[in-house]
Enzyme design. Structure first.
Site, PDB file in Angstrom:
ATOM      1  CG  HIS A   4      -6.366  -5.484   1.521  1.00 14.08           C
ATOM      2  ND1 HIS A   4      -6.930  -6.137   2.706  1.00 14.08           N
ATOM      3  CD2 HIS A   4      -4.930  -5.177   1.890  1.00 14.08           C
ATOM      4  CE1 HIS A   4      -6.006  -6.249   3.695  1.00 14.08           C
ATOM      5  NE2 HIS A   4      -4.901  -5.671   3.307  1.00 14.08           N
ATOM      6  CD  GLU A   5      -2.446  -3.819  -0.550  1.00 13.07           C
ATOM      7  OE1 GLU A   5      -1.982  -3.018  -0.059  1.00 13.07           O
ATOM      8  OE2 GLU A   5      -2.534  -4.984  -0.692  1.00 13.07           O
TER       9      GLU A   5
ATOM     10  CG  HIS B 262      -3.635  -0.868   3.741  1.00 17.73           C
ATOM     11  ND1 HIS B 262      -3.549  -0.974   5.078  1.00 17.73           N
ATOM     12  CD2 HIS B 262      -3.259  -2.172   3.347  1.00 17.73           C
ATOM     13  CE1 HIS B 262      -3.264  -2.229   5.473  1.00 17.73           C
ATOM     14  NE2 HIS B 262      -3.018  -3.079   4.144  1.00 17.73           N
TER      15      HIS B 262
ATOM     16  CD  GLU C  42      -2.371  -5.452   6.660  1.00 17.39           C
ATOM     17  OE1 GLU C  42      -3.372  -5.804   5.983  1.00 17.39           O
ATOM     18  OE2 GLU C  42      -1.303  -4.855   5.953  1.00 17.39           O
TER      19      GLU C  42
ATOM     20  CG  ASP D 149      10.096  -9.397   7.827  1.00 16.49           C
ATOM     21  OD1 ASP D 149       9.109  -8.714   7.742  1.00 16.49           O
ATOM     22  OD2 ASP D 149      11.270  -9.282   7.405  1.00 16.49           O
TER      23      ASP D 149
ATOM     24  CD  GLU E  48       0.001  -1.234   3.268  1.00 17.39           C
ATOM     25  OE1 GLU E  48       0.165  -1.324   4.108  1.00 17.39           O
ATOM     26  OE2 GLU E  48       0.229  -2.202   2.362  1.00 17.39           O
TER      27      GLU E  48
ATOM     28  CE1 TYR F  57      -3.212  -8.617   5.089  1.00 16.61           C
ATOM     29  CE2 TYR F  57      -1.811  -9.734   6.881  1.00 16.61           C
ATOM     30  CZ  TYR F  57      -1.830  -8.897   5.769  1.00 16.61           C
ATOM     31  OH  TYR F  57      -0.766  -8.203   5.152  1.00 16.61           O
TER      32      TYR F  57
END
Length: 642
Positions: free
Chosen positions: A308-309, A312, A331, A387, A284, A395
């Site tokens: 979705h992006e 954001h 998310e 990460d 995003e 999400y």
């Protein structure tokens, strides 16, 4: 024994004392001195695979007694630091304590200093950058560069306070070869020809952003407009396909503005369709969303990633989680928002339920796979690499908390609450506790067991009741195939799915994942539906998982081709794990043979999944990279002297 600190140890401790108590992913000190604006000048050097340049920082002193600015770096070469009058400043580049945290750049300031500049370069080991040779591009003529900074890789692109709780505006001047086009997560101001060999691109981002949202890409790129404020960039070979696939972007954007109750503040919403090694479905980046070419199904069926992006742009980019511990605020809200957008696009309110059913299935698989500590909605990450915690949990578990709250208070009230939430926290950062308190102030009579939702590992504490009508046909067909497999019926199910949407097909395949099929059944199913030849990456991914689970070795060439021609972690990580269950030697060999194809983030995570030691992987890489790094360092020294 007596504990003795060197001056260096004391300076690290001083910086760390200022870190937000919930955020140890950064070595920076914004509580004392916070960066508010920066000017970034860089030369993109494809031959040496480095960026060389400088960053000028304007900062705010939050502690008037502090005389030190602490910045995160990782695999950067620092040449000099100077103040706004050109005076060289003392600095220390501390040793690495943990590889993902990098090195603390500790700069001593005089009381009158208001800004500083750092001369630096990246190195071939900088994890935010992926340099692609011409052979990995569509045109096969020119190289390509793109960046991916989330979660804490911006520190390998430029020295920064690399944490989501620090937002800054910036101007960037990027100089690249004249054959190339540079695009960024900011608005293009002007281009200038520099001699015959280079072009300088000037960008400006006036809306403050955290470092993880800074992005650039350089390559043989062309542009095609979708609407007055939306366009697609890509290599020439895919521009028409990308423009067609993402033609609904403006419609998504208008619906998002209506749901959010706040106009889009970033002015332009462009898309960059990247080469196949991009590790995510989308990223995003403000003004310029990065998307994977695995979305190019030819029928716009995977465009929900763009929704979705776009979401954001409000939830994440405008309203931002204060630390990665609270990543669900980015998310979970964005997944909820995306499903609201898509329900309105399809003009079916129950499309949200249909999409959420698949998400809940994905969450269940993730919870069964992940360490318990990473299935907590608000995990205690400490100073571990963010990460490592990346999964569907923030999400889908985040979405399910919001869905639970919506059902508690009613959809109309909750959607109004969402608009109030955006207005209250726009341009700010917040924690889960801030969200809890804001909700409680709006709905004081609604009882929520926040501690259980936030801190209990595993599945959500309340089982969601999704409306099932859109999923029934898919689920019923799955039951027929499972019965066919168990009972060895002579005739396979007769239902024709050629007219089904891709969402119905993936729902069907999701419903099959809990069963291990006979090889004959897998063969009959593929013969009937031709899944192995699908252009839809989501379908191909699910069918590959199903076949591997059934130990169907005939699928191995297809799986190897799929995981070595695109690098989207959503697909390659589960398939490498599944492949290793069937043929561990093939999985390891395939990865080692193709590890240079993947983005560094993706390569790191696959190696961890396959339990390949860093020594094993590096033995192949460092011989090639080491020599290149020596050459690059020599060239950079010469450039800086000139």
């Amino acid at each position: 024994s007596t504990l003795i600190f060197t001056i260096r140890h004391l300076s690290i401790l001083s910086c760390m004392m200022s870190v937000h108590p919930d955020d140890f992913s950064s070595l920076s000190n914004p509580q004392q001195i916070s960066v508010k604006d920066l000017e970034w000048d860089a030369l993109i050097d494809f031959d040496s695979q480095v960026l060389q340049g400088s960053v000028k920082y304007t900062f705010q002193r939050n502690d008037l007694k502090s005389n030190r600015l602490c910045l995160d770096t990782n695999h950067l070469t620092i040449y000099e630091v100077a103040d706004d009058k050109g005076n060289f400043l003392d600095y220390i580049l501390h040793p690495v304590s943990k590889s993902h945290l990098g090195q603390l750049l500790d700069i001593t300031l005089s009381p009158e200093t208001v800004s500083i500049s750092v001369q630096y370069s990246t190195t071939p080991q900088s994890s935010a950058l992926q340099w692609l040779p011409p052979s990995q591009t569509g045109g096969k003529v020119h190289p390509y560069l793109f960046t991916q900074c989330q979660a804490i890789h911006a520190r390998s692109l430029f020295p920064c306070q690399d944490r989501p709780g620090v937002k800054f505006s910036y101007t960037a001047r990027m100089t690249s070869p004249s054959w190339s086009t540079c695009v960024m997560s900011a608005l293009l101001q002007k281009t200038e020809q520099i001699g015959s060999d280079f072009t300088k691109f000037t960008f400006h981002q006036s809306v403050p952003v955290p470092a993880y949202l800074v992005a650039l890409a350089v390559g043989d790129l062309v542009k095609k407009d979708i609407s007055e404020r939306c366009a697609v960039y890509s290599e020439p070979s895919v521009i028409d396909a990308a423009a067609y696939e993402f033609s609904q972007t403006e419609d998504f954007l208008k619906i998002a503005e209506d749901v959010a109750g706040l106009s889009y503040v970033w002015k332009r919403y462009d898309l960059l369709c990247l080469p196949p090694s991009f590790p995510y479905g989308g990223m995003e980046n403000p003004c310029l969303t990065f998307v994977t070419p695995t979305l190019l199904a030819g029928d716009k069926s995977l465009a929900d990633v763009v929704a979705h992006e776009i979401a954001h742009s409000w939830t994440g980019n405008l309203v931002t989680n204060a630390t990665w511990q609270h990543f669900w605020l980015n998310e979970g809200w964005t997944t909820w928002f995306q499903r609201k957008i898509m329900s309105r696009i399809h003009k079916k309110p129950n499309f949200l339920d249909f999409d959420a059913i698949g998400g809940y299935q994905d969450l269940r698989e993730t919870v069964n796979l992940m360490d318990d500590k990473f299935t907590i909605l608000v995990p205690d990450l400490g100073d571990t690499d963010p990460d490592e915690s990346f999964s569907s949990v923030p999400y889908e578990k985040g979405f399910n908390l919001l869905w639970f709250l919506e059902n508690q208070v009613g959809t109309q009230k909750f959607e109004r609450f969402f608009q109030d939430y955006i207005k209250e926290f726009a341009y700010k950062t917040l924690t889960s506790e801030d969200f809890r308190d804001f909700f409680a102030n709006h709905f004081p009579d609604t009882k929520v067991d926040w501690d259980t939702w936030f801190y209990q590992p595993g599945m959500p504490p309340v089982e969601p009741l999704f409306e099932q009508s859109m999923a029934e046909a898919s689920q019923n067909l799955a039951k027929e195939w499972i019965s066919f497999d168990k009972e060895s019926y002579t005739l396979s199910p007769k239902i024709d799915i050629s007219s089904w949407t891709s969402n119905q097909v993936t729902c069907f395949l999701d419903a099959l994942q809990s069963h291990i099929f006979k090889l004959t059944t897998i063969s009959i199913m593929n013969e009937k539906y031709n899944f192995a030849k699908s252009r839809n990456a989501e379908v191909l991914f699910r069918y590959s998982k199903l076949a591997l689970a059934s130990n169907d070795k005939s699928i191995l060439p297809l799986v190897v081709r799929f995981i070595t021609t695109q690098g989207r972690m959503k697909f390659v990580r589960p398939l490498y794990r599944s492949l290793s269950e069937v043929d561990k030697e093939l999985a390891v060999k395939t990865f080692l043979d193709h590890s240079d194809f993947y983005h560094p983030i993706c390569s790191k995570m696959i190696a961890a999944d396959l339990q390949i030691s860093s020594k094993e992987e590096k033995s192949k890489k460092w011989l090639a990279i080491g020599g290149g790094a020596l050459v690059a360092t020599a060239l950079l020294a010469a450039v800086m002297v000139r």
